[in-house]
Design a protein around this motif. Structure first.
Motif: not given
Lengths: 163, 409
Positions: B366, B375-376, B378, B381
């Motif tokens: 992230n 980045v990851n 939603r 995550n």
């Protein structure tokens, strides 16, 4: 970036170098910093703790040398009061070797035992710290050289590429 | 066509590479005691390892930084060292278990006492690490490990009562004659066997060895998302074979010969020879991966030069540390300790150590400084955090369960 035979690396690090001075540290494409505090230093602001300590140090060819175990500052006495208006300390070297022990367990390493990489050899700072010289020219890599020369290099095949 | 071949190769390698001595032993033990009553744990573990491997592969490919470099950067030297010590020791235990597993597989093939095979196995592992290219060792052991499919074939040949097996799998919960704690102890062990931390050190460092870039991520996702679940099916087939043959006969699994007994019963000598090749390849491959992982973790923490793509003399401390690890593994096995017992402990402690490496990877995945806009998302995550809870629960429960149940006795 770990490629020893990366033909582009010279170009690559030139680019990184410019990048360091031109842009803010989150690497926003071409975005300039907002208006600065006139007293603030020019160029990119690095947090020593966040951006330098414990980062991987790579040599000119991208070969890992060490991790930033500690930093040497000049112009500041540990424990002494800093007078207002005194000149800012300068970063003089990356420390390694026994310096890791002092960060783990506290205390001071004797100055003679310090293994330092002068800061002037640093060519770029990103997610790694890049040096402008070869690892073999540094005191900091003597253990690697010793193990290579006396142990690993003596085992048959140790100096050949894997097949 | 060449691309298709590369994809197929990756998937097949992932299937064969998923199973190691921990999966072989734990699944057989669990099958012989609970039938397929813990098959759900394999599913949970497989989804977990897919997420974990995918995330660490993406971090390695995008940022070019391997797991333990990141752990030290994020946790600092002290917490990083504590993490290294725990991960390294558990990995060393796994190296010992895998080298012992190779020796036991060679014993199955030759009837020669494993004590003689242990040094041979360790030397074999070392010479391959010393001389062979990374892709070669990964592909050969992965493909030969595919012969473990014989477990699935054997399960069909045993013509079991499928309704009963499905019933076991769909009604999880401890059987009447087993304590609840034992059931959960084996659940944690099975989870640890599926999600072993070395798989991630190996996966993320391997991504750097093979010079992955973001372009390789789609391929890696396919390998992981297809290969690991199929590997998980192999695990369930091992448990299924044990459930059909060993559970009714009340045979406790204490050796590899009991693990392969159902296969021999179903398919005779031919099946047995396949399964021995498969176990040999799977344990040998895992021995390579764990040994490399011990070198990777040390080198990355201390910032040494590492990697199989370099000449050994150009990554001297990395190679020296792997030699020392193999010697320690041989020394542990030379005490006469049962490799199966070492395996059982190694999977439980793997579950204990898992959060130490999982959490830093989740955080870095992230971090925009490393990952840019990769980045990851939603969804990732959300699943990542659900798994964080599961992994923490398993880690916290592992040691109390180990003590309460007397290691599942």
């Amino acid at each position: 970036m770990n490629d020893e035979h990366d033909h582009d690396h010279d170009h690559d690090h030139e680019h990184e170098h410019e990048h360091d001075h031109d842009h803010d540290h989150d690497g926003g494409a071409g975005r300039r910093m907002p208006r600065r505090d006139p007293r603030a230093p020019r160029g990119r602001v690095l947090d020593a703790h966040l951006h330098l300590l414990d980062r991987q140090v790579l040599d000119r060819e991208g070969v890992p040398v060490t991790t930033v175990d500690d930093l040497e500052l000049d112009g500041i006495e540990p424990g002494a009061r800093i007078e207002p208006g005194s000149p800012p300390p300068t970063l003089t070297a990356i420390l390694t070797g026994p310096q890791l022990l002092t960060r783990l367990f506290g205390g001071h390493a004797p100055a003679a035992r310090r293994i330092a990489i002068p800061w002037k050899l640093v060519s770029a700072v990103g997610t790694t710290v890049r040096l402008g010289v070869d690892a073999d020219s540094l005191d900091a890599s003597w253990v690697e050289r010793w193990v290579s020369r006396h142990l690993i290099g003596r085992i048959p095949g140790g100096r050949h590429d894997p097949e | 066509m060449k691309n298709l071949f590369a994809v197929a190769l990756g998937v097949l390698t992932a299937i064969g590479g998923f199973v190691d001595i921990g999966d072989l032993v734990t699944n057989a033990v669990v099958g012989s005691r609970f039938g397929l009553g813990l098959a759900w744990v394999v599913l949970v573990g497989v989804v977990g390892i897919c997420i974990y491997a995918q995330m660490s592969g993406r971090v390695a490919a995008v940022s070019g930084r391997a797991t333990f470099e990141i752990i030290r950067e994020r946790l600092g030297p002290r917490a990083g060292l504590a993490n290294l010590a725990a991960s390294f020791l558990i990995n060393l235990l796994t190296v010992t278990a895998e080298v012992g597993g190779v020796a036991l597989a060679l014993q199955l093939a030759t009837s020669v006492d494993p004590g003689w095979w242990i040094p041979v196995a360790a030397f074999g592992v070392w010479i391959v690490i010393w001389r062979a290219r990374f892709e070669l060792l990964e592909n050969v052991t992965g493909l030969l490990g595919l012969t473990l499919i014989v477990f699935a074939v054997a399960l069909f040949m045993l013509s079991p009562d499928w309704g009963e097996l499905a019933g076991q799998a769909l009604q999880p919960g401890p059987p009447a004659d087993e304590p609840v704690a034992t059931y959960w102890f084996y659940a944690v062990a099975l989870f640890g066997a599926a999600m072993t931390p070395y798989e991630v050190f190996f996966f993320s460092s391997g991504a750097i060895e093979e010079k992955w870039t973001e372009k390789d991520l789609a391929k890696s996702r396919l390998n992981v998302l297809v290969g690991f679940p199929l590997g998980g099916l192999l695990s369930i087939a091992i448990a299924g074979c044990a459930a059909v043959v060993l559970l009714p006969a009340a045979i406790d699994v204490t050796s590899l010969s009991q693990v392969v007994l159902p296969v021999a019963e179903a398919g005779g000598k031919i099946a047995l020879s396949f399964v021995i090749v498969g176990i040999l390849a799977a344990t040998f491959g895992a021995a390579l991966e764990t040994t490399l992982s011990s070198g990777y973790t040390l080198a990355q923490y201390f910032g040494w030069s590492w990697g199989k793509f370099r000449k050994p003399a150009k990554a001297a401390r990395f190679h020296l540390s792997m030699i020392v690890c193999l010697l320690i593994a041989v020394a542990i096995l030379a005490t006469g300790v049962d490799p199966i017992l070492v395996t059982e402990y190694s999977v439980v402690f793997s579950a204990v150590a898992l959060p130490l490496t999982y959490l830093p990877i989740l955080i870095i995945a992230n971090d925009r400084e490393y990952m840019g806009d990769r980045v990851n998302g939603r969804g990732m995550n959300f699943v990542g955090q659900v798994y964080l809870v599961i992994i923490l629960a398993a880690a916290l429960a592992a040691i109390p369960l180990l003590i309460i149940t007397g290691a599942g006795a």
